[in-house]
Motif scaffolding. Structure first.
Motif, mmCIF file in Angstrom:
data_model
loop_
_atom_site.group_PDB
_atom_site.id
_atom_site.type_symbol
_atom_site.label_atom_id
_atom_site.label_comp_id
_atom_site.label_asym_id
_atom_site.label_seq_id
_atom_site.Cartn_x
_atom_site.Cartn_y
_atom_site.Cartn_z
ATOM 1 N N GLU A 191 40.017 55.301 36.083
ATOM 2 C CA GLU A 191 39.057 55.807 34.957
ATOM 3 C C GLU A 191 38.119 54.472 34.509
ATOM 4 O OE1 GLU A 191 42.430 55.820 35.061
ATOM 5 O OE2 GLU A 191 42.684 57.748 34.677
ATOM 6 N N VAL A 192 38.190 53.394 35.030
ATOM 7 C CA VAL A 192 37.248 52.325 34.868
ATOM 8 C C VAL A 192 35.840 52.556 35.843
ATOM 9 C CG1 VAL A 192 36.617 50.089 35.294
ATOM 10 C CG2 VAL A 192 38.789 50.682 34.011
ATOM 11 N N ILE A 193 36.365 53.021 36.996
ATOM 12 C CA ILE A 193 35.062 53.352 38.166
ATOM 13 C C ILE A 193 34.558 54.607 37.744
ATOM 14 C CG2 ILE A 193 34.906 54.143 40.260
ATOM 15 C CD1 ILE A 193 37.484 52.533 41.117
ATOM 16 N N VAL A 194 35.226 55.756 37.257
ATOM 17 C CA VAL A 194 34.549 56.806 36.568
ATOM 18 C C VAL A 194 33.528 56.662 35.410
ATOM 19 C CG1 VAL A 194 34.734 59.235 35.629
ATOM 20 C CG2 VAL A 194 36.238 58.409 37.582
ATOM 21 N N GLY A 195 33.967 55.699 34.461
ATOM 22 C CA GLY A 195 33.222 55.244 33.681
ATOM 23 C C GLY A 195 31.811 54.616 33.811
ATOM 24 N N ARG A 196 32.215 53.606 35.051
ATOM 25 C CA ARG A 196 30.824 53.099 35.297
ATOM 26 C C ARG A 196 29.959 54.093 36.121
ATOM 27 N NH1 ARG A 196 34.382 48.771 37.675
ATOM 28 N NH2 ARG A 196 33.836 49.640 40.033
ATOM 29 N N LEU A 197 30.721 55.240 36.912
ATOM 30 C CA LEU A 197 29.734 55.888 37.365
ATOM 31 C C LEU A 197 28.817 56.853 36.362
ATOM 32 C CD1 LEU A 197 31.759 57.372 40.405
ATOM 33 C CD2 LEU A 197 29.601 56.337 40.316
#
Length: 220
Positions: A191-197
């Motif tokens: 979720e953190v990675i998707v948020g950054r993307l």
């Protein structure tokens, strides 16, 4: 993208693994045919690099085992054997490509990217999704024609979504293809990675499909 590398050479194996990681791939390295065969039959990979002369179980036997188990992962055979009979045996066992040692890292990376792209059903090296484009030959992303700087984890997630654009990519599938097998994964890391993307490419391009995963939406 996650790669299985089965290579028993104590110098070459770690060298290739490090080079592939530098190109943003997640890499699991197996140093014998027994471990490599097991990983290929039980884990999710985008492609495999397989040596033929392996201890424990030779590469042809490993490949036959994967195919018998229904594993359709693209396989690039990396070998020092130049004989045509070895290539014939490899292709009959289910190999998709061959590369002779000594290998150029650049060629290995390009061949792997091409195998992964074709296995996902894409004939052209450039993939477009609305304002977003992905050059599968170089591994680079652009947004509105401008390059995007991504971390290795961001690149792995976005490349998976791009290869399967407009389709739902299950959360577990993403996790399996973003992290290496021995990684200690935090439950909220994806979720953190998707948020950054979303901050880098725009929140509207990545749709959360509740209870399943994510979908890259290209619009009309």
């Amino acid at each position: 993208m996650r790669i299985l590398l089965v290579e028993d050479d104590r110098d070459l194996g770690p060298t290739l693994a490090a080079a592939l990681r530098a190109e943003n791939f997640a890499v699991d390295l197996a140093a014998n045919g027994i471990d490599g065969g097991h990983l290929g039959e039980t884990e999710a990979y985008d492609a495999a690099v397989l040596d033929l002369g392996l201890p424990g179980r030779d590469g042809i036997g490993v490949l036959q085992g994967w195919r018998a188990a229904g594993r359709n992962v693209p396989v690039l055979v990396l070998t020092a054997r130049e004989g045509w009979s070895d290539k014939v045996a490899g292709f009959k066992a289910g190999a998709d490509d061959f590369l002779l040692k000594p290998v150029r890292i650049e060629e290995l990376v390009m061949r792997l990217r091409a195998l992964i792209r074709r296995s996902a059903g894409h004939g052209q090296p450039r993939l477009d999704c609305g304002p977003l484009s992905f050059d599968t030959q170089t591994g680079s992303f652009e947004l509105d024609g401008l390059p995007i700087r991504l971390t290795a984890f961001e690149w792995r997630v976005l490349s998976q979504l791009m290869l399967r654009k407009e389709a739902v990519v299950e959360r577990l599938d993403l996790l399996e293809r973003v992290y290496e097998g021995d990684a200690d994964v935090d439950s909220n890391s994806l979720e953190v990675i998707v948020g950054r993307l979303r901050k880098k490419i725009g929140a509207s391009l990545i749709e959360t499909v509740r209870g399943r995963g994510y979908r890259l939406t290209c619009g009309g």
